[in-house]
Design an enzyme around this catalytic site. Structure first.
Site, PDB file in Angstrom:
ATOM      1  N   SER A   1       4.141 -12.008  79.833  1.00  0.00           N
ATOM      2  CA  SER A   1       5.391 -11.886  80.581  1.00  0.00           C
ATOM      3  C   SER A   1       5.439 -12.895  81.708  1.00  0.00           C
ATOM      4  CB  SER A   1       5.445 -10.465  81.161  1.00  0.00           C
ATOM      5  OG  SER A   1       6.459 -10.358  82.123  1.00  0.00           O
TER       6      SER A   1
ATOM      7  N   TYR B   1       1.316  -2.980  85.923  1.00  0.00           N
ATOM      8  CA  TYR B   1       1.824  -3.497  84.640  1.00  0.00           C
ATOM      9  C   TYR B   1       1.524  -4.997  84.534  1.00  0.00           C
ATOM     10  CZ  TYR B   1       5.040  -5.654  81.373  1.00  0.00           C
ATOM     11  OH  TYR B   1       5.561  -6.442  80.370  1.00  0.00           O
TER      12      TYR B   1
ATOM     13  N   LYS C   1      -1.164  -7.357  82.072  1.00  0.00           N
ATOM     14  CA  LYS C   1      -0.851  -8.552  81.252  1.00  0.00           C
ATOM     15  C   LYS C   1      -1.778  -9.691  81.645  1.00  0.00           C
ATOM     16  CE  LYS C   1       2.386  -6.940  78.749  1.00  0.00           C
ATOM     17  NZ  LYS C   1       2.157  -6.756  77.341  1.00  0.00           N
TER      18      LYS C   1
HETATM   19  P1  NAD Z   1       8.927  -1.432  73.687  1.00  0.00           P
HETATM   20  O1  NAD Z   1       8.411  -0.328  74.542  1.00  0.00           O
HETATM   21  O2  NAD Z   1      10.277  -1.292  73.109  1.00  0.00           O
HETATM   22  O3  NAD Z   1       7.897  -1.748  72.514  1.00  0.00           O
HETATM   23  C1  NAD Z   1       6.510  -1.540  72.642  1.00  0.00           C
HETATM   24  C2  NAD Z   1       6.067  -0.749  71.427  1.00  0.00           C
HETATM   25  O4  NAD Z   1       4.652  -0.521  71.519  1.00  0.00           O
HETATM   26  C3  NAD Z   1       6.733   0.636  71.349  1.00  0.00           C
HETATM   27  O5  NAD Z   1       7.260   0.796  70.049  1.00  0.00           O
HETATM   28  C4  NAD Z   1       5.595   1.622  71.609  1.00  0.00           C
HETATM   29  O6  NAD Z   1       5.769   2.829  70.901  1.00  0.00           O
HETATM   30  C5  NAD Z   1       4.385   0.823  71.139  1.00  0.00           C
HETATM   31  N1  NAD Z   1       3.122   1.191  71.780  1.00  0.00           N
HETATM   32  C6  NAD Z   1       2.865   1.325  73.099  1.00  0.00           C
HETATM   33  N2  NAD Z   1       1.582   1.659  73.284  1.00  0.00           N
HETATM   34  C7  NAD Z   1       1.005   1.715  72.063  1.00  0.00           C
HETATM   35  C8  NAD Z   1      -0.293   2.027  71.596  1.00  0.00           C
HETATM   36  N3  NAD Z   1      -1.278   2.365  72.443  1.00  0.00           N
HETATM   37  N4  NAD Z   1      -0.544   1.977  70.269  1.00  0.00           N
HETATM   38  C9  NAD Z   1       0.446   1.668  69.404  1.00  0.00           C
HETATM   39  N5  NAD Z   1       1.712   1.389  69.772  1.00  0.00           N
HETATM   40  C10 NAD Z   1       1.982   1.413  71.101  1.00  0.00           C
HETATM   41  O7  NAD Z   1       8.828  -2.766  74.563  1.00  0.00           O
HETATM   42  P2  NAD Z   1       9.389  -4.217  74.253  1.00  0.00           P
HETATM   43  O8  NAD Z   1      10.436  -4.506  75.253  1.00  0.00           O
HETATM   44  O9  NAD Z   1       9.677  -4.370  72.813  1.00  0.00           O
HETATM   45  O10 NAD Z   1       8.106  -5.068  74.660  1.00  0.00           O
HETATM   46  C11 NAD Z   1       7.139  -5.486  73.720  1.00  0.00           C
HETATM   47  C12 NAD Z   1       6.012  -6.163  74.454  1.00  0.00           C
HETATM   48  O11 NAD Z   1       6.514  -7.260  75.213  1.00  0.00           O
HETATM   49  C13 NAD Z   1       5.290  -5.261  75.463  1.00  0.00           C
HETATM   50  O12 NAD Z   1       3.911  -5.548  75.422  1.00  0.00           O
HETATM   51  C14 NAD Z   1       5.890  -5.673  76.794  1.00  0.00           C
HETATM   52  O13 NAD Z   1       4.992  -5.448  77.859  1.00  0.00           O
HETATM   53  C15 NAD Z   1       6.131  -7.156  76.566  1.00  0.00           C
HETATM   54  N6  NAD Z   1       7.195  -7.704  77.413  1.00  0.00           N
HETATM   55  C16 NAD Z   1       8.432  -7.114  77.412  1.00  0.00           C
HETATM   56  C17 NAD Z   1       9.435  -7.606  78.231  1.00  0.00           C
HETATM   57  C18 NAD Z   1      10.797  -6.949  78.262  1.00  0.00           C
HETATM   58  O14 NAD Z   1      11.553  -7.201  79.204  1.00  0.00           O
HETATM   59  N7  NAD Z   1      11.191  -6.147  77.280  1.00  0.00           N
HETATM   60  C19 NAD Z   1       9.194  -8.723  79.041  1.00  0.00           C
HETATM   61  C20 NAD Z   1       7.939  -9.321  78.994  1.00  0.00           C
HETATM   62  C21 NAD Z   1       6.939  -8.791  78.173  1.00  0.00           C
HETATM   63  C1  UD1 Z   2      11.528  -6.577  85.800  1.00  0.00           C
HETATM   64  C2  UD1 Z   2      10.120  -6.271  86.258  1.00  0.00           C
HETATM   65  C3  UD1 Z   2       9.169  -7.263  85.595  1.00  0.00           C
HETATM   66  C4  UD1 Z   2       9.322  -7.196  84.076  1.00  0.00           C
HETATM   67  C5  UD1 Z   2      10.789  -7.447  83.714  1.00  0.00           C
HETATM   68  C6  UD1 Z   2      11.059  -7.328  82.243  1.00  0.00           C
HETATM   69  C7  UD1 Z   2      10.249  -5.299  88.499  1.00  0.00           C
HETATM   70  C8  UD1 Z   2       9.991  -5.518  89.955  1.00  0.00           C
HETATM   71  N1  UD1 Z   2      10.040  -6.359  87.709  1.00  0.00           N
HETATM   72  O1  UD1 Z   2      11.810  -7.902  86.158  1.00  0.00           O
HETATM   73  O2  UD1 Z   2       7.831  -6.977  85.954  1.00  0.00           O
HETATM   74  O3  UD1 Z   2       8.493  -8.165  83.463  1.00  0.00           O
HETATM   75  O4  UD1 Z   2      11.614  -6.500  84.400  1.00  0.00           O
HETATM   76  O5  UD1 Z   2      10.866  -6.021  81.803  1.00  0.00           O
HETATM   77  O6  UD1 Z   2      10.594  -4.209  88.062  1.00  0.00           O
HETATM   78  N2  UD1 Z   2      18.938  -5.545  89.243  1.00  0.00           N
HETATM   79  C9  UD1 Z   2      19.941  -4.956  89.971  1.00  0.00           C
HETATM   80  N3  UD1 Z   2      20.264  -3.659  89.686  1.00  0.00           N
HETATM   81  C10 UD1 Z   2      19.635  -2.935  88.723  1.00  0.00           C
HETATM   82  C11 UD1 Z   2      18.606  -3.557  87.973  1.00  0.00           C
HETATM   83  C12 UD1 Z   2      18.273  -4.870  88.275  1.00  0.00           C
HETATM   84  O7  UD1 Z   2      20.518  -5.569  90.853  1.00  0.00           O
HETATM   85  O8  UD1 Z   2      19.964  -1.759  88.524  1.00  0.00           O
HETATM   86  C13 UD1 Z   2      18.609  -6.955  89.543  1.00  0.00           C
HETATM   87  C14 UD1 Z   2      17.185  -7.148  90.018  1.00  0.00           C
HETATM   88  O9  UD1 Z   2      17.098  -6.974  91.394  1.00  0.00           O
HETATM   89  C15 UD1 Z   2      16.918  -8.589  89.565  1.00  0.00           C
HETATM   90  C16 UD1 Z   2      17.751  -8.730  88.268  1.00  0.00           C
HETATM   91  O10 UD1 Z   2      18.733  -7.691  88.333  1.00  0.00           O
HETATM   92  O11 UD1 Z   2      17.397  -9.491  90.501  1.00  0.00           O
HETATM   93  C17 UD1 Z   2      16.940  -8.537  87.002  1.00  0.00           C
HETATM   94  O12 UD1 Z   2      16.244  -7.317  87.065  1.00  0.00           O
HETATM   95  P1  UD1 Z   2      15.421  -6.710  85.826  1.00  0.00           P
HETATM   96  O13 UD1 Z   2      16.287  -6.691  84.623  1.00  0.00           O
HETATM   97  O14 UD1 Z   2      14.817  -5.421  86.260  1.00  0.00           O
HETATM   98  O15 UD1 Z   2      14.287  -7.800  85.563  1.00  0.00           O
HETATM   99  P2  UD1 Z   2      13.206  -8.442  86.563  1.00  0.00           P
HETATM  100  O16 UD1 Z   2      13.443  -8.048  87.955  1.00  0.00           O
HETATM  101  O17 UD1 Z   2      13.183  -9.890  86.273  1.00  0.00           O
END
Ligand code: NAD
Ligand code: UD1
Length: 357
Positions: free
Chosen positions: A131, A155, A159
């Site tokens: 991330s 979190y 990572k």
């Molecule tokens: P998500 O929660 O929708 O998907 C994660 C999946 O992993 C889920 O289906 C959950 O059931 C499964 N899971 C969790 N723990 C597990 C375990 N111990 N064994 C087996 N399955 C397990 O999340 P996502 O948004 O699809 O994210 C996927 C990956 O990308 C995650 O590792 C997350 O940290 C990373 N990531 C997500 C974002 C985001 O904004 N969505 C941003 C950066 C990184």
């Molecule tokens: C958040 C997480 C980050 C994670 C990422 C993707 C925090 C501090 N950071 O990042 O660790 O990797 O999500 O899952 O939680 N915002 C509003 N109102 C809201 C929600 C968000 O104003 O109700 C604003 C936030 O202040 C920010 C922007 O929208 O400026 C994006 O927010 P968000 O979608 O939560 O993503 P990140 O902050 O980038």
């Protein structure tokens, strides 16, 4: 599809989740054979059913935990995997502050168990979901992969810890090929409206919150801070369409395949080692800009109020996407309007997400 028919077999951990389910479709379209492994702790079997319907084939699905060494070994004994795409993990920043042991156990110990089983079965190719959070508050923009890493919540630390483990592993044994994809802000949904992001509770992230305000499930958005030094005072992020992100995984796997092909291996013992790559668009969009576009494409008003800054937030964050372009030949194609349109399509077709009521 025909040219690539029956490429290598891939284990997709966390493949029932938001990004995983979209990536399963992209992998299938690219000709990869996939097995999904997920404990459904933050996802639904319905997502797997819908992916199966969309690709016209039943997805091979194992309900299991990545910390379950025995079950993982059974799965690896049964299939000859080329590599693993490792999405499985917990991702709620706030929850991680309250339950750090759960996050370290699930995300770090779980990854170690997975790597141990991979090693035992000599499967040494991995694409890991990292991330942009590993960059913390960046010194310079756009953020390059060589930027310093630091993060302040469990979190993000989980990572970062996995990235350090992968780096050490690559140093210890040059047969590992480990790509760490650092996602910026994934949003949007599949164009069919059949799969998308389905948060369990009130969303923490901006886009799902906005779409729930648009559909009337939530009353109004609080914008966390309007005094940042950005274009309009609100936070700036690099939003990336989940379909583009999914294609980034296909590009990473294709790259792994090319680099580990016998001709290249004969010239260099460690073609990849540990390789971090940003997946972002390279463009920043402010919270107010995103709301305005969402409102335009959905035709819905998005009531909002300004609130104080959220702890841990930074002003601006966007990627340098040069490395992905140069190495993987991948770049994001879809616009902010596409991201909003597809989110709204998913939200309006599935007001209760995968729960059909
Ligand atoms: P998500 O929660 O929708 O998907 C994660 C999946 O992993 C889920 O289906 C959950 O059931 C499964 N899971 C969790 N723990 C597990 C375990 N111990 N064994 C087996 N399955 C397990 O999340 P996502 O948004 O699809 O994210 C996927 C990956 O990308 C995650 O590792 C997350 O940290 C990373 N990531 C997500 C974002 C985001 O904004 N969505 C941003 C950066 C990184
Ligand atoms: C958040 C997480 C980050 C994670 C990422 C993707 C925090 C501090 N950071 O990042 O660790 O990797 O999500 O899952 O939680 N915002 C509003 N109102 C809201 C929600 C968000 O104003 O109700 C604003 C936030 O202040 C920010 C922007 O929208 O400026 C994006 O927010 P968000 O979608 O939560 O993503 P990140 O902050 O980038």
């Amino acid at each position: 599809m025909s040219e690539n028919f029956m490429k290598n077999k891939i284990l997709v951990t966390g493949g029932a989740g938001y990004i995983g389910s979209h990536t399963c479709i992209a992998l299938h379209e690219a000709g990869y054979d996939i097995v999904v492994y997920d404990n459904l702790s933050n996802s639904s079997r319905e997502a797997i059913n819908r992916v199966s319907t969309l690709i016209g084939e039943t997805i091979e699905f194992v309900e299991g935990d990545i910390r379950d060494n025995e079950l993982l070994r059974e799965v690896f004994a049964l299939h000859e995997f080329f590599g693993v795409i490792h999405f499985a993990g917990l991702k709620a920043v706030g929850e991680s502050v309250v339950k750090p042991l759960l996050y370290y156990n699930n995300n770090v110990s779980g990854t170690i168990t997975l790597l141990e089983v991979m090693s035992e079965y000599n499967v040494k190719n991995l694409v890991f979901s990292s991330s942009a959070t590993v960059y913390g508050d960046p010194d310079t923009l756009p953020i390059e992969e060589s930027s310093k890493r630091s993060c302040a919540n469990p979190y993000g630390q989980s990572k970062l810890a996995v990235e350090y483990i992968l780096e050490d592993l690559a140093v210890s044994d040059d047969s590992w090929n480990l790509i760490s994809l650092r996602y910026f802000n994934p949003v949007g949904a599949h164009a069919s409206g059949q799969i998308g992001e389905d948060p369990n509770d009130i969303p923490n992230n901006l886009m799902p919150y906005v779409s729930q305000v648009a559909i009337g499930k939530l009353e109004k958005l609080s914008i966390f801070g309007n005094d940042y030094s950005t274009i309009d005072g609100t936070g700036v992020r690099d939003f990336i369409h989940v379909t583009d992100l999914a294609q980034g995984h296909v590009a990473a796997l294709d790259y792994l395949e090319q680099q580990t092909s016998s001709e290249i291996y004969s010239n260099t013992a460690s073609p990849i080692g540990f390789l971090p790559i940003n997946l972002g668009t390279g463009k920043g969009t402010s919270v107010l800009e995103l709301i305005s576009t969402f409102s335009d494409v959905s035709g819905q008003a998005i009531p909002y109020q300004f609130a104080s800054r959220r702890a841990g937030d930074i002003a601006s964050c966007y990627a340098s996407s040069e490395k992905a372009k140069n190495l993987l030949g991948w770049q994001a194609e879809l616009s902010i309007a596409d991201m909003c349109k597809d989110t709204w399509h998913w939200q309006s077709m599935n007001p209760n997400g995968y729960t059909m009521s």
